[in-house]
Design an enzyme around this catalytic site. Structure first.
Site: not given
Length: 155
Positions: A8-9, A65, A67, A70-71, A98, A132-133
């Protein structure tokens, strides 16, 4: 590897840096936008970039974005996407090793250029270890299909 990028911006500047890193590492970079700092809604970019991965137009993607939260939330709504918000090299590496993540989400406001490079390089250079993952990733896929993952304990 084809790597889709979008922001985003608020993530635009970090996206430009990310594109350079991806290209310098020898990968093909597909820029889905945005193309500047004019306001746009992050769910729009998360959707088109995540669809590119889920439909095979790109192998992996990086979304940015302010933080990264949101993405991450929006990207994880797209079937077939395992997006992780990473703030350091270790979380980026483990998310691939993992969890076989196919979308990396980053904060454009909270990490600088040096850390951004380290995170992107760690994420792109790490392969899924399977073992296992794989069982656990299978359970994530079961949840995505609306099934109880505990049912896979008996197979």
């Amino acid at each position: 590897m084809k790597v889709a990028v979008g922001s985003d911006h608020r993530g635009f500047d970090a996206k430009q840096q990310t594109k350079a890193i991806v290209t310098q590492m020898g990968h093909e970079c597909i820029d889905f936008g945005t193309d500047g700092t004019h306001p746009v809604d992050y769910p729009d970019l998360a959707y088109i970039v995540s669809k590119a991965v889920s439909e095979g137009q790109a192998d992996r993607a990086i979304l940015i974005c302010a933080t990264g939260l949101g993405m991450s939330i929006a990207a994880n709504k797209v079937k077939g996407i395992r997006a992780a918000l990473c703030h350091d090299e270790l979380s980026a590496q483990i998310s691939r090793d993992h969890n076989d993540t196919n979308v990396l989400c980053l904060s454009g406001d909270q990490i600088g250029e040096v850390l951004l490079r380290k995170i992107v390089e760690a994420w792109l250079n790490t392969e899924f270890s399977g073992g296992r993952h794989q069982r656990r990733v299978g359970k994530i896929l079961a949840i995505e299909e609306g099934r109880d993952p505990r049912e896979l304990n008996h197979t």
